[in-house]
Design an enzyme around this catalytic site. Sequence first.
Site, PDB file in Angstrom:
ATOM      1  N   GLN A  41       1.117  -1.121  -0.184  1.00 24.44           N
ATOM      2  CA  GLN A  41       0.138  -0.154  -0.108  1.00 24.44           C
ATOM      3  C   GLN A  41       1.002   1.250  -0.036  1.00 24.44           C
ATOM      4  OE1 GLN A  41      -1.903   1.142   3.548  1.00 24.44           O
ATOM      5  NE2 GLN A  41      -3.863   1.177   2.551  1.00 24.44           N
ATOM      6  N   SER A  81       1.068   6.702   2.001  1.00 25.84           N
ATOM      7  CA  SER A  81       1.892   7.830   2.958  1.00 25.84           C
ATOM      8  C   SER A  81       2.979   8.438   1.962  1.00 25.84           C
ATOM      9  CB  SER A  81       2.385   7.136   4.043  1.00 25.84           C
ATOM     10  OG  SER A  81       1.266   6.674   4.974  1.00 25.84           O
ATOM     11  N   GLU A 101     -10.275  -1.280   6.295  1.00 24.73           N
ATOM     12  CA  GLU A 101      -8.975  -1.719   6.970  1.00 24.73           C
ATOM     13  C   GLU A 101      -9.257  -1.434   8.626  1.00 24.73           C
ATOM     14  OE1 GLU A 101      -5.727   1.251   5.970  1.00 24.73           O
ATOM     15  OE2 GLU A 101      -4.114  -0.074   6.800  1.00 24.73           O
ATOM     16  N   SER A 115      -3.885   7.081  12.626  1.00 25.08           N
ATOM     17  CA  SER A 115      -3.679   7.141  14.112  1.00 25.08           C
ATOM     18  C   SER A 115      -4.857   7.128  14.796  1.00 25.08           C
ATOM     19  CB  SER A 115      -2.529   8.143  14.240  1.00 25.08           C
ATOM     20  OG  SER A 115      -3.414   9.416  14.533  1.00 25.08           O
ATOM     21  N   ASN A 116      -4.777   6.796  16.020  1.00 23.67           N
ATOM     22  CA  ASN A 116      -5.951   6.585  17.093  1.00 23.67           C
ATOM     23  C   ASN A 116      -6.538   8.105  17.341  1.00 23.67           C
ATOM     24  OD1 ASN A 116      -5.637   3.962  16.865  1.00 23.67           O
ATOM     25  ND2 ASN A 116      -5.480   3.697  19.065  1.00 23.67           N
ATOM     26  N   GLU A 117      -5.423   8.911  17.397  1.00 18.36           N
ATOM     27  CA  GLU A 117      -6.122  10.544  17.301  1.00 18.36           C
ATOM     28  C   GLU A 117      -6.929  10.645  16.125  1.00 18.36           C
ATOM     29  OE1 GLU A 117      -2.654   9.698  17.733  1.00 18.36           O
ATOM     30  OE2 GLU A 117      -3.059   9.536  20.095  1.00 18.36           O
TER      31      GLU A 117
END
Lengths: 386, 343
Positions: A126, A129, A243, A368-370
């Site tokens: 993938q 980013s 995902e 990200s969890n944020e």
Amino acid sequence: MKLDYTPEQQAFRAEVRSWMEANVPAGKLPSFDLTRQGFEAHRDWERKLSQGQWGMVTWPEAYGGRALDLIRWLIFEEEYYRAGAPTRVNQNGIFLLGPTMMEFGTDDQKQRFLPRMAAGDDIWAQAWSEPGAGSDLAAVRSTCTRDGDEYVLNGQKIWSTRAVFADWAFGLFREPGSERHKGMSLILFPLDAPGVTRRPIARMDGEMVFAEIFLDNVRVPVADRLGDEGQGWHVCMATAGFERGLMLRSPARYQVAAQKLAALYHANKANLPASIGERVAQHWMDADAYALSIYSTASRLEAGGKIGPESSTNKIFWSEMDVALHQTALDILGPRAELLGQSTDGVSPVDWLDGFIFALAGPIYAGSNEIQRNIIAERMLGLPRG
Amino acid sequence: MQFAFTEDQLTITQAAREMLVETCTPADLRKQLEAASPRDDARWATIAEMGLIALLAPEDAGGLGMGLVDLIGIAEAAGYVGLPEPLIEQAGIVVPLLARLEDNRGWLDKVLAGAVVVVGHPINPFVANADSADAFLLADGDDIHLVTADAVTITRAESFDPFRRLFTVSWTPSATTLVGEGWGDTAERGALLAAAEMIGLAQRCIDLAVSYAKDRVQFGKPIGTTQAIKHMIASAQVKVEFARPVVHAAAAELPLGTLPARARVAHAKIAAGAAADIASRMSVQAHGAMGMTWEVDLHFYLKRAFSLNYAWGTQAQQFETVQERIAAERMGPDATFASALTQ
Ligand SMILES: Cc1cc2nc3c(=O)[nH]c(=O)nc-3n(C[C@H](O)[C@H](O)[C@H](O)COP(=O)(O)OP(=O)(O)OC[C@H]3O[C@@H](n4cnc5c(N)ncnc54)[C@H](O)[C@@H]3O)c2cc1C
């Protein structure tokens, strides 16, 4: 509400179990991150799976699947982890790109890519980013310049898992001059195409789990764009939904980890405070809670429901559970936790340490969890944007 | 395997929920408090008319012959509104208990007609709603006694939750009051239904935090635009999301009566209790000083969540059941559901 398996589902479980017993490699395969040889050993395993038609059980038969429902997929995954089968080297392909291609791909793309994906002939990476586009994926700068029937790709991708040895990548590119969410396209490109350079990146433990990809006038046919031109953002968000939502982390993984943790705890119990016992119980509960939640989501999707922003809660739950579970294992190991070698008394501290390092990345990747918490707050609960 | 409510279950839950949300607003709660009335007679009558109390009663007793799973969404809704009346206890605990007794002395019929019977279970020295009870099911050791209101003396034991009217009950067991032996799964039912109510309470606390955070302006913008607030609320929502399926599964599995089934109930109580605890404290924080006041409605839900967390078994007791299950039973991905484990 029927929380027991039908005779057909039990028969299916038995079928998977006996196939796994006959076929799962006896020893652990060499890492697919360290050497080409390890990577190919995993590719052979993907091939073996697909020969048994186990490559991706929910896929249509025409693409090498069995057209099974999500409940059976869960049962398959349970038996897969129960058998200690190798980590899927092709998970980016089968769990992320595959479902996206079923939804957005042309017939030609489905014919060309899906059977090879299911068979392990193409292993996918993938490439979303970039150095300047992590959480802010709409800041992607790599370009696709249209030239007749071809795109010319330029730019740089980073953190591409398994791209060191993978065959193909799916990446997000923009028309030169376009901004933010507009003008992006999702493009498939072979990693051995002229103009592609890969540079492995070492993780903190030295393993080359990901890579940078440099693209210098890489030419790909327009026919290898997935989804409409300029609709890359939309297509990507669908992939991200898979995902976080269901496919990337099936619950069995954590249930097996909780089982191993309980065994570690019971073997060391005599020297441990009671509070550790409660933590172990909590991790078992969390692993089961995750399984129950996924079963109920699967039941809902089978009945025609859709997965929405609540899939972000999954991502947070499994990633935090994974870190906490490994932390407890390391606490049980105590002074042995830091050891890289195998210890003499039957436990392998390094396996737990490996798991811990892997788990540490969970709250970062796949959004990200944020960012997930922002999504829950804004899209699930309706709080205003900042 | 089908982990979803049926259309019928969703329909009845939705109807009950709409009625509760409409008739049990925070303003209604405040009025009821001022009037110092243990229950709102109009609402209680509506609840009885809708047949909610009779859901689990056997059909030959005039009930609907349903199971715990059918009640679970209604228990969530009762929690969501902070319902003061003992609907869930009557429907989910008292009715099945009376139905199980060989001779319930006509009290099942009376309860279905709107009378209130309350439970004094060995697990808890306090009896809720004793002052509006027509009769009591009381414990003497493991024996169950049925005692009418005129034969007991009740003493108020004031609770933090003004709507939890707790009492100690003095009475004298006798051969004539004895109606049965063994409380069976009463405590597990209590724990499960408390867990379902706590899910509703947790969601209410979150919803209150969300609406406050949209309105309250500081530094020139709503506090809900800041990540510190958003993330706090989102984290509480994650807790709720992963407690709810456990509660639903526990309702389906409890009738199995096995250790894995009881451990699921214990898990449900722990997870829902943690969710309610975190959501209610988060909501206080999101409200700032207002969150500490009598004036905002939050405290109604916070108090109920607090109380239910200690009712029907403490967290420490529930953890023991879970640990017992882990030590005695198979774990792992093929052992998710209690039905997969033989006893
Ligand atoms: C093991 C691993 C495998 C990966 N595999 C792949 C892959 O295969 N393909 C691929 O394309 N990418 C992959 N990634 C990259 C991953 O998707 C990114 O790391 C991730 O999106 C975060 O971006 P970043 O690392 O640039 O961090 P940044 O975006 O720079 O974030 C740094 C920190 O700031 C926080 N932050 C950023 N923006 C905000 C905000 N608005 N609000 C609050 N906090 C914020 C982040 O949460 C984080 O904690 C992988 C990453 C890891 C660790």
